[in-house]
Write an enzyme that holds these catalytic residues in place. Sequence first.
Site, PDB file in Angstrom:
ATOM      1  N   ARG A 173       0.841  -1.202   0.000  1.00 37.18           N
ATOM      2  CA  ARG A 173       0.000   0.000   0.000  1.00 37.18           C
ATOM      3  C   ARG A 173       0.871   1.244   0.000  1.00 37.18           C
ATOM      4  O   ARG A 173       1.908   1.285   0.659  1.00 37.18           O
ATOM      5  CB  ARG A 173      -0.890  -0.045   1.240  1.00 37.18           C
ATOM      6  CG  ARG A 173      -1.785   1.155   1.384  1.00 37.18           C
ATOM      7  CD  ARG A 173      -2.919   0.859   2.327  1.00 37.18           C
ATOM      8  NE  ARG A 173      -2.495   0.881   3.720  1.00 37.18           N
ATOM      9  CZ  ARG A 173      -3.301   0.568   4.739  1.00 37.18           C
ATOM     10  NH1 ARG A 173      -4.538   0.184   4.511  1.00 37.18           N
ATOM     11  NH2 ARG A 173      -2.871   0.619   5.963  1.00 37.18           N
ATOM     12  N   ASP A 252      -8.345   4.834  14.542  1.00 28.48           N
ATOM     13  CA  ASP A 252      -7.135   4.268  13.935  1.00 28.48           C
ATOM     14  C   ASP A 252      -7.263   4.161  12.417  1.00 28.48           C
ATOM     15  O   ASP A 252      -6.291   3.844  11.737  1.00 28.48           O
ATOM     16  CB  ASP A 252      -6.815   2.895  14.539  1.00 28.48           C
ATOM     17  CG  ASP A 252      -8.013   1.956  14.507  1.00 28.48           C
ATOM     18  OD1 ASP A 252      -9.052   2.313  15.085  1.00 28.48           O
ATOM     19  OD2 ASP A 252      -7.920   0.887  13.903  1.00 28.48           O
TER      20      ASP A 252
END
Length: 516
Positions: A173, A252
């Site tokens: 990613r 988060d």
Amino acid sequence: MPAIAFDNTYARELAGFHVPWKPAAVPAPRLLFLNRPLAEELGLDSAALSTPDSAALWAGNTLPEGAQPIAQAYAGHQFGGFSPQLGDGRALLLGEVIDRQGRRRDIAFKGSGRTPFSRGGDGKAAVGPMLREVLIGEAMHALGIPTTRALAVAATGERVVRERMLPGAVLTRVAASHLRVGTFQYFAARRETDRVRQLADYAIARHDPALRAIDSPPERTLTFFRAVARRQAALLAQWMNVGFIHGVMNTDNMTISGESIDFGPCAFMEAYHPEAVFSSIDHGGRYAYANQPHIARWNLARLAETLLPLIDDEPQRAVERATEVLDAFPGWFETALRRGQRAKLGLLGPGLPTAGTDADLQAEADDALAGDWLDLLHQQRVDFTQAWRFLADEAACGAPEAARTSRLRPLFAEPGALEPWLARWRERLALHDGQPPAAARPETAATMRQASPWIIPRNHRVEEALAAASDHGDLAPFERLLQALRRPFDEHPEDAAFAEPAPAEVTACYRTFCGT
Ligand code: AMP
Ligand code: MG
């Protein structure tokens, strides 16, 4: 192995904020996807990175030179409850590169095995959910929405245990950074104010370097917080204007950069419904479509709490100053939402000088116009994406012809209820461009089509593509869908199947799952 020019500030400057760690070895790496346009953007050699040999790199078996893999520490409020220690339980930051435009980007694995933050988890990921990250990230990017993106997906040759056994995969990613609200919470919860300060300084240098010119540290921190809040307001407005439901907006999963991240149980709305929820674990609708801006603000309040000691020595004064930012958030969101809605309504640009019309009054009137439109979609269960898209048909030709040919009316069970709204909208267009209300406006239609996509990742198409890849190793449907998602504003006849909504009964039963 081809060189990647890493420059790893997080590993180097933030000792104590992460744990050096290695990816787990996997038995049979195989490259499933390489994002060539993104590789180009990063200045990487995509040919060298897509050879069969390179699969070992993308699966974590060999590390590229210069990588310094670390598991980042973070905490987070999950569905409102605080977990003081989450962290990268199945992810590793390999390092950072400077892309062709001079932007610093993180390159990170997801699904690369257990870390000291794994708690009970296996540290692994499955093919389906990782390809889902590809599809949603590329769709978001093509829609012009800030987002983390997939650079590669490699199958591992392992099976991972979920509700059933699934083929394993590692995602690579790319993100502007992996700083989260939860990263600040981790150190604030431990009362490590110096580390919160260090993190804020790091985040400012990385995402808001202009703020370093502010001499007063409290003022600088507050301005940084305001910048984060403004980015989130803009992001949320963009999500709302394409019908995106993130599904798990825990702190988060909220970035400091303002990028969308973690496409687990997310989904795009089909028929418009403000309370739409798809996630199987979101029983209370905490992360329902219309709740998202409120949750973003709630998450920003959690970020504010971590920054209070840096904002003012006097706690009450710090709270007041942070609250000013939080109170401004809904206005920023509404302004950004309205800007997007005006583009979708064909009201882009300054328009004619509207002598005597107060800008605030016009904003209120436009909000009502957009709100009444959405009410119509809601009442008649109209597909959100198609309705906005086909509204452009109404602008393209004059009113009489549109009544015959536009694709909009057939979407409504009772098209009669739409007529008064369309007349009102045409009056508004006339006020904007000075043409008669019933005029044909081909140029306006063209700009509207740049604001309202024809193609979004339809849930049933995403599921089909992922099932073919995961269950049968057939990547063709994934590749076809990806190609369509990368050109969402153009109507290519061969993409028509991807533009169609799912049958209503399919959407009614559609659930997304967190256990990815
Ligand atoms: P997510 O729901 O993916 O945003 O993850 C929330 C937290 O759970 C993060 O700390 C993840 O690292 C952790 N996590 C999720 N899945 C796994 C897994 N399979 N193994 C270990 N940790 C995980
Ligand atoms: Mg997450």
